[in-house]
Design a protein around this motif. Structure first.
Motif, PDB file in Angstrom:
ATOM      1  N   LEU A 123      47.874  33.841  40.000  1.00  0.00           N
ATOM      2  CA  LEU A 123      48.339  32.590  40.591  1.00  0.00           C
ATOM      3  C   LEU A 123      49.327  31.961  39.630  1.00  0.00           C
ATOM      4  O   LEU A 123      49.087  31.894  38.423  1.00  0.00           O
ATOM      5  N   ARG A 124      50.431  31.477  40.166  1.00  0.00           N
ATOM      6  CA  ARG A 124      51.484  30.880  39.351  1.00  0.00           C
ATOM      7  C   ARG A 124      51.065  29.489  38.888  1.00  0.00           C
ATOM      8  O   ARG A 124      50.527  28.693  39.647  1.00  0.00           O
ATOM      9  N   ILE A 125      51.307  29.180  37.602  1.00  0.00           N
ATOM     10  CA  ILE A 125      51.091  27.847  37.047  1.00  0.00           C
ATOM     11  C   ILE A 125      52.345  27.491  36.275  1.00  0.00           C
ATOM     12  O   ILE A 125      52.474  27.781  35.081  1.00  0.00           O
ATOM     13  N   GLY A 126      53.307  26.887  36.947  1.00  0.00           N
ATOM     14  CA  GLY A 126      54.588  26.620  36.318  1.00  0.00           C
ATOM     15  C   GLY A 126      55.242  27.932  35.926  1.00  0.00           C
ATOM     16  O   GLY A 126      55.404  28.835  36.753  1.00  0.00           O
ATOM     17  N   ALA A 127      55.627  28.069  34.658  1.00  0.00           N
ATOM     18  CA  ALA A 127      56.217  29.309  34.162  1.00  0.00           C
ATOM     19  C   ALA A 127      55.164  30.286  33.652  1.00  0.00           C
ATOM     20  O   ALA A 127      55.492  31.349  33.146  1.00  0.00           O
ATOM     21  N   GLY A 128      53.886  29.923  33.788  1.00  0.00           N
ATOM     22  CA  GLY A 128      52.797  30.787  33.365  1.00  0.00           C
ATOM     23  C   GLY A 128      51.997  31.284  34.550  1.00  0.00           C
ATOM     24  O   GLY A 128      52.359  31.097  35.711  1.00  0.00           O
ATOM     25  N   LEU A 129      50.871  31.945  34.254  1.00  0.00           N
ATOM     26  CA  LEU A 129      50.063  32.567  35.295  1.00  0.00           C
ATOM     27  C   LEU A 129      48.583  32.424  34.985  1.00  0.00           C
ATOM     28  O   LEU A 129      48.186  32.296  33.827  1.00  0.00           O
ATOM     29  N   LEU A 130      47.794  32.485  36.052  1.00  0.00           N
ATOM     30  CA  LEU A 130      46.361  32.691  35.919  1.00  0.00           C
ATOM     31  C   LEU A 130      46.073  34.095  36.412  1.00  0.00           C
ATOM     32  O   LEU A 130      46.254  34.397  37.594  1.00  0.00           O
ATOM     33  N   ASP A 131      45.675  34.980  35.518  1.00  0.00           N
ATOM     34  CA  ASP A 131      45.400  36.374  35.852  1.00  0.00           C
ATOM     35  C   ASP A 131      43.997  36.455  36.451  1.00  0.00           C
ATOM     36  O   ASP A 131      42.998  36.219  35.765  1.00  0.00           O
ATOM     37  N   LEU A 132      43.912  36.791  37.744  1.00  0.00           N
ATOM     38  CA  LEU A 132      42.633  36.792  38.438  1.00  0.00           C
ATOM     39  C   LEU A 132      41.807  38.032  38.160  1.00  0.00           C
ATOM     40  O   LEU A 132      40.601  38.025  38.373  1.00  0.00           O
ATOM     41  N   SER A 133      42.459  39.092  37.705  1.00  0.00           N
ATOM     42  CA  SER A 133      41.704  40.309  37.403  1.00  0.00           C
ATOM     43  C   SER A 133      41.086  40.255  36.011  1.00  0.00           C
ATOM     44  O   SER A 133      39.926  40.601  35.823  1.00  0.00           O
ATOM     45  N   LEU A 134      41.863  39.802  35.040  1.00  0.00           N
ATOM     46  CA  LEU A 134      41.350  39.697  33.671  1.00  0.00           C
ATOM     47  C   LEU A 134      40.728  38.342  33.378  1.00  0.00           C
ATOM     48  O   LEU A 134      40.109  38.136  32.335  1.00  0.00           O
ATOM     49  N   ARG A 135      40.953  37.372  34.301  1.00  0.00           N
ATOM     50  CA  ARG A 135      40.341  36.038  34.217  1.00  0.00           C
ATOM     51  C   ARG A 135      40.763  35.296  32.948  1.00  0.00           C
ATOM     52  O   ARG A 135      39.943  34.705  32.252  1.00  0.00           O
ATOM     53  N   ASP A 136      42.069  35.364  32.665  1.00  0.00           N
ATOM     54  CA  ASP A 136      42.598  34.588  31.557  1.00  0.00           C
ATOM     55  C   ASP A 136      43.949  33.997  31.954  1.00  0.00           C
ATOM     56  O   ASP A 136      44.476  34.284  33.023  1.00  0.00           O
ATOM     57  N   ALA A 137      44.477  33.130  31.101  1.00  0.00           N
ATOM     58  CA  ALA A 137      45.758  32.481  31.363  1.00  0.00           C
ATOM     59  C   ALA A 137      46.851  33.196  30.586  1.00  0.00           C
ATOM     60  O   ALA A 137      46.640  33.631  29.448  1.00  0.00           O
ATOM     61  N   VAL A 138      48.025  33.319  31.216  1.00  0.00           N
ATOM     62  CA  VAL A 138      49.184  33.934  30.575  1.00  0.00           C
ATOM     63  C   VAL A 138      50.227  32.839  30.376  1.00  0.00           C
ATOM     64  O   VAL A 138      50.729  32.264  31.340  1.00  0.00           O
TER      65      VAL A 138
END
Length: 214
Positions: A123-138
């Motif tokens: 899921l997009r969070i501004g210029a970053g991401l929430l990785d739903l498979s690894l369950r961490d923020a990028v």
């Protein structure tokens, strides 16, 4: 996003895609494409392989290294099997050799859009991401931040509906449980801001919280 240095082809492809209902951003070289890809969310990127400033292969590889999830269709006059393998290995999702039929291009873009719509990997969070498979923020620089189970779920609820203001009662019910203290929502918002930055979750005074940006 369309990254193509041939102005005539850019005009033709843009007109075709806009007529089909897409919003198109143009980049005349790889560096501009990199900037757009890292700062704006896209469903599909159409990228020429032979670009000035930054080659199309390098562009796709750099975007993938920064966890950009948009589907990538690579356009090129280089059509050998090895060329196609290089494009796919760099992170492209599809590969179309010039000269090509506009109807085929349109069909491939539609297919990639469907794959994007069906994707639940991030899921997009501004210029970053929430990785739903690894369950961490990028983060925008590509670094990853581990989240606890409740931190992840709170951020997932906010990111799934980024323009919605969520009340504390709703977040308590969906992330914790009805028996949890109301202040627990505020506590985990504090944890997320401490890990990811104060702009990650925005306070809407008197109403609750909504998604911010990384």
């Amino acid at each position: 996003m369309l990254v193509e240095d041939d102005t005539d082809l850019t005009e033709l492809l843009t007109e075709t895609l806009v007529d089909e209902g897409y919003v198109v951003d143009n980049a005349p070289d790889g560096q501009r494409g990199l900037h757009l890809g890292l700062t704006r969310p896209y469903d599909v990127m159409v990228i020429d392989r032979l670009l000035p400033a930054l080659d199309g292969l390098d562009l796709v590889a750099r975007l993938r290294s920064r966890a950009v999830p948009a589907r990538a269709l690579m356009l090129t006059a280089l059509g050998t099997v090895d060329d196609r393998i290089a494009g796919l290995d760099a992170g492209a999702d599809d590969y179309l050799v010039k000269p090509f039929d506009l109807d085929e291009l349109s069909a491939r873009v539609r297919a990639l859009c469907r794959r994007t719509a069906d994707s639940t990997e991030a899921l997009r969070i501004g210029a970053g991401l929430l990785d739903l498979s690894l369950r961490d923020a990028v983060l925008p620089d590509g670094s990853r931040v581990a989240l606890s189970a409740r931190e992840f779920e709170l951020l997932r609820v906010l990111a799934a509906r980024p323009n919605t203001v969520h009340s504390r009662a709703e977040l308590r019910s969906r992330v914790f449980d009805e028996a949890a203290a109301p202040s627990l929502v505020d506590t985990y918002v504090y944890y997320l801001r401490r890990k990811l930055g104060r702009t990650t979750v925005r306070t809407v005074h008197g109403l609750g919280y909504r998604l911010g940006a990384l």
